[in-house]
Each structure stands twice: as structure tokens, then as C-alpha cells.
Design a protein around this motif. Structure first.
Motif, mmCIF file in Angstrom:
data_model
loop_
_atom_site.group_PDB
_atom_site.id
_atom_site.type_symbol
_atom_site.label_atom_id
_atom_site.label_comp_id
_atom_site.label_asym_id
_atom_site.label_seq_id
_atom_site.Cartn_x
_atom_site.Cartn_y
_atom_site.Cartn_z
ATOM 1 N N MET A 1 26.888 40.438 54.620
ATOM 2 C CA MET A 1 27.597 41.711 54.571
ATOM 3 C C MET A 1 26.615 42.872 54.381
ATOM 4 S SD MET A 1 30.927 41.091 52.171
ATOM 5 C CE MET A 1 32.218 39.954 52.601
ATOM 6 N N THR A 2 26.925 43.991 54.983
ATOM 7 C CA THR A 2 26.142 45.188 54.748
ATOM 8 C C THR A 2 26.659 45.891 53.504
ATOM 9 O OG1 THR A 2 27.632 46.446 56.164
ATOM 10 C CG2 THR A 2 25.702 45.453 57.202
ATOM 11 N N GLY A 3 25.948 46.951 53.061
ATOM 12 C CA GLY A 3 26.377 47.689 51.890
ATOM 13 C C GLY A 3 27.538 48.598 52.203
ATOM 14 N N GLY A 4 28.029 49.279 51.170
ATOM 15 C CA GLY A 4 29.125 50.214 51.353
ATOM 16 C C GLY A 4 30.332 49.843 50.522
ATOM 17 N N PRO A 5 31.408 50.593 50.673
ATOM 18 C CA PRO A 5 32.602 50.355 49.863
ATOM 19 C C PRO A 5 33.374 49.130 50.312
ATOM 20 C CG PRO A 5 33.013 52.115 51.436
ATOM 21 C CD PRO A 5 31.559 51.766 51.558
ATOM 22 N N VAL A 6 34.263 48.677 49.434
ATOM 23 C CA VAL A 6 35.201 47.607 49.755
ATOM 24 C C VAL A 6 36.614 48.163 49.631
ATOM 25 C CG1 VAL A 6 33.646 45.767 49.000
ATOM 26 C CG2 VAL A 6 35.283 46.749 47.368
ATOM 27 N N ALA A 7 37.539 47.528 50.319
ATOM 28 C CA ALA A 7 38.952 47.923 50.261
ATOM 29 C C ALA A 7 39.789 46.702 49.918
ATOM 30 C CB ALA A 7 39.416 48.527 51.583
ATOM 31 N N ILE A 8 40.619 46.827 48.898
ATOM 32 C CA ILE A 8 41.530 45.763 48.484
ATOM 33 C C ILE A 8 42.954 46.273 48.619
ATOM 34 C CG2 ILE A 8 42.199 44.172 46.659
ATOM 35 C CD1 ILE A 8 39.308 43.801 47.533
ATOM 36 N N VAL A 9 43.781 45.513 49.315
ATOM 37 C CA VAL A 9 45.218 45.787 49.368
ATOM 38 C C VAL A 9 45.912 44.651 48.626
ATOM 39 C CG1 VAL A 9 47.253 46.143 50.809
ATOM 40 C CG2 VAL A 9 45.006 46.948 51.605
ATOM 41 N N ASP A 10 46.717 44.997 47.639
ATOM 42 C CA ASP A 10 47.485 44.017 46.865
ATOM 43 C C ASP A 10 48.953 44.202 47.203
ATOM 44 O OD1 ASP A 10 48.497 42.278 44.851
ATOM 45 O OD2 ASP A 10 48.685 43.987 43.483
ATOM 46 N N CYS A 11 49.550 43.185 47.810
ATOM 47 C CA CYS A 11 50.956 43.257 48.208
ATOM 48 C C CYS A 11 51.758 42.279 47.372
ATOM 49 C CB CYS A 11 51.095 42.934 49.693
ATOM 50 S SG CYS A 11 52.760 43.180 50.327
#
Length: 317
Positions: A1-11
Motif C-alpha cells: 500500500m502507498t501512504g495517505g489517508p484511509v476511509a472506513i465505512v461502518d454499516c
């Protein structure tokens, strides 16, 4: 993986939530965006065993909006995780749900077990706690299930369990009137008590009680009498254990329309908060602590930390 932000969706059963975050360089999170919508994905699931078409459409529409936000933040596809919890575990049309989310977001939902949900909730809650005394009990009362996790103050869980009681599930199964009748509440209480008694959680040993997610943040907002929700005031707020019971009793005596007019209650949560508060009160009745500490750090934060650590391990390989 490259750097940067992550996104989490919790449903979950009641809400769909988004967290976009990056590493703070110290093993924690720097929040970039956090959002919540009430979509009631679990509407009718307890009775029918499947997602209703209108519930799926509400969830898909919210996912499309979140996809736009994620794109705006430049999150790489491999750094997006969609976590599905209680409502998604046993439905008959789960593949339709998967396909709809994958089309809109580009990732396949990960339906996590109750144990994994408990672990991530514990990690998230402890990431935002201020040196709690152990043993610590983290409580997450969702729409379809309640997670109870006990562990030490260092963030290491020793026992976690997911119980099939939640604000939506209890409301749909037991409430015959608005407000619920004495008999409605008595039947719900018997089930809640039975599951808590069989949970294996050593309630009498708990020294810190931390609550996460919508039911318990709503109780804090009610206690604070917030006309407008302010997560900075809710985070870390202490609700006395007796006050939890008192709020639950006041809600039980009110109709959903009356509750909708109260400060601190999201209008779309008004019809289920009474059941969630009942669960909280029954848990509190087993504890010796003075107060519930409400945290805005929860499963989203735990999943984001997991993904960032996995990315770091991948870069180091």
C-alpha cells in the motif's frame, strides 16, 4: 500500500457512518472527516430475515454520497474498508447488498463477526480514553446487537461477546404501543437480563465503564441537554449510573413524538432510543462504577487504526 489517508465505512442495523483519517505519526489517528446517516438498514430484518428494498435504497444512496467524499479526499481504493455488522450477518439477500455497495464504492463489504466487532470497538474506545482504571468494560449498543468487551487499561481485551439485543431489534420485537406498555418493557427486560446473566462478563470487577456509538452518545447528549449535537462536548462526558436509569425511565414514559422534541435526540432515533436506553440501564444495574464515560472513538477508529497498521507493515515488508 502507498501512504495517505484511509476511509472506513461502518454499516450497522440503524446507521451508516464514515471516517476518513490519517496517521498522526504517534500510533494514533488524525481525523479528516467523520459523518453519520440513519438509514435503518435492519428495518424488518428480525421478522423477515431479509433486507427490505427501501432499506437497501436508503443505504445505497448514503454510500454514493460517501463515495464522493472519499474521492474528494483522494483515498486510494486499497485503503477503503466497508465494515458490515449485525444486520448483514444472516440475511437471505446479502449478495444483493454486496453488489450494490461494490458498484457504488468499489470494494466488497466485509461482514465481521461479533467477536471482531467487539475487538475493534474496544481498540477504538481505548484510543480516545484518558488513562482509565482497569478492568475496563466497553459497551456498544447498536441497532441489532450489543457488544460487551472487558479488558485492561492498555487496550488488551480479555473477554468480548456480541448479544442479539439492540435498539431496533428490541423495539420491533417487543413494543406493541407508543410509548411501550409495562408488559412490553417487562418482556424485553427478561430477555436482556437473561442474555446479560449468561454473557460471562464479570460485571462486578469493572472499574471503568466506557460507552460508544449512537445509543450511548445520545444518552450523553440528553444529559447535557444539547439543542445542537456537539461531539466535542459528548466525548468524555460522564453520565452517572443512576442518571442512566433515570433517563431510561423518562424515555419509557414518553411517546416517540415527545422524545423527538427533546434536546439531544436525533429525530430519526426517537422511535428506538427507549429500547437502547433500557439495555444501557440493565447493564448499569450490574456495575459498581459511579458513571458511564461516553466516547466518540469507536469501531470506526479501531478499524482505521487496523488499516493504517496493515499499510505500515506492508510498506516495511
Amino acid at each position: 500500500m502507498t501512504g495517505g489517508p484511509v476511509a472506513i465505512v461502518d454499516c450497522g442495523t440503524n446507521t451508516i457512518r464514515l471516517l476518513i483519517a490519517e496517521s498522526d505519526g504517534r500510533g494514533g489517528l488524525r481525523e479528516l472527516d467523520r459523518r453519520m446517516e440513519i438509514v435503518r438498514l435492519g428495518q424488518g430484518v428480525d421478522a423477515t430475515g431479509s433486507f427490505l428494498p427501501e432499506a437497501l435504497q436508503r443505504t445505497f444512496a448514503a454510500t454514493e454520497r460517501y463515495a464522493g467524499v472519499i474521492t474528494e479526499h483522494g483515498v486510494d481504493l486499497e485503503r477503503i474498508r466497508f465494515v458490515a455488522t449485525s444486520a448483514s450477518r444472516d440475511v437471505s439477500n446479502r449478495e444483493e447488498f454486496f453488489a450494490g455497495i461494490s458498484t457504488r464504492l468499489g470494494v466488497i463489504p466485509q461482514v465481521i463477526t461479533g467477536d471482531e466487532e467487539a475487538r475493534l470497538s474496544f481498540a477504538g474506545a481505548l484510543s480516545g480514553a484518558n488513562e482509565p482504571a482497569g478492568p475496563v468494560l466497553v459497551t456498544d449498543i447498536g441497532g441489532g446487537s450489543t457488544e460487551l468487551i472487558i479488558g485492561n487499561a492498555a487496550g488488551e481485551p480479555s473477554r468480548g461477546i456480541s448479544l442479539d439485543i439492540g435498539s431496533v431489534r428490541i423495539t420491533e420485537r417487543f413494543w406493541s404501543a407508543d410509548p411501550p406498555t409495562v408488559d412490553d418493557r417487562a418482556r424485553a427486560t427478561r430477555l436482556i437480563d437473561e442474555l446479560l446473566d449468561d454473557s460471562g462478563i464479570a460485571f462486578s470487577e469493572v472499574r471503568t465503564w466506557i460507552g460508544v456509538a449512537g445509543t450511548l452518545t445520545t444518552l450523553a447528549a440528553i444529559d447535557l441537554d444539547l439543542a445542537d449535537y456537539d461531539r466535542t462536548l459528548v466525548h468524555g462526558h460522564r453520565v452517572g449510573r443512576d442518571r442512566v436509569t433515570a433517563i431510561a425511565a423518562a424515555l419509557a414514559a414518553s411517546s416517540s413524538e415527545q422524545i423527538r422534541g427533546r434536546n439531544g435526540v436525533h429525530p430519526q432515533r426517537a422511535d428506538v432510543i427507549t429500547a437502547g436506553a433500557l439495555i444501557a440501564g440493565r447493564i448499569g444495574s450490574r456495575l459498581m462504577v459511579d458513571a458511564l464515560i461516553v466516547s466518540e472513538s469507536d469501531i470506526l477508529d479501531g478499524a482505521a487504526l487496523d488499516l493504517l497498521r496493515a499499510a505500515g507493515a506492508g510498506q516495511g515488508a
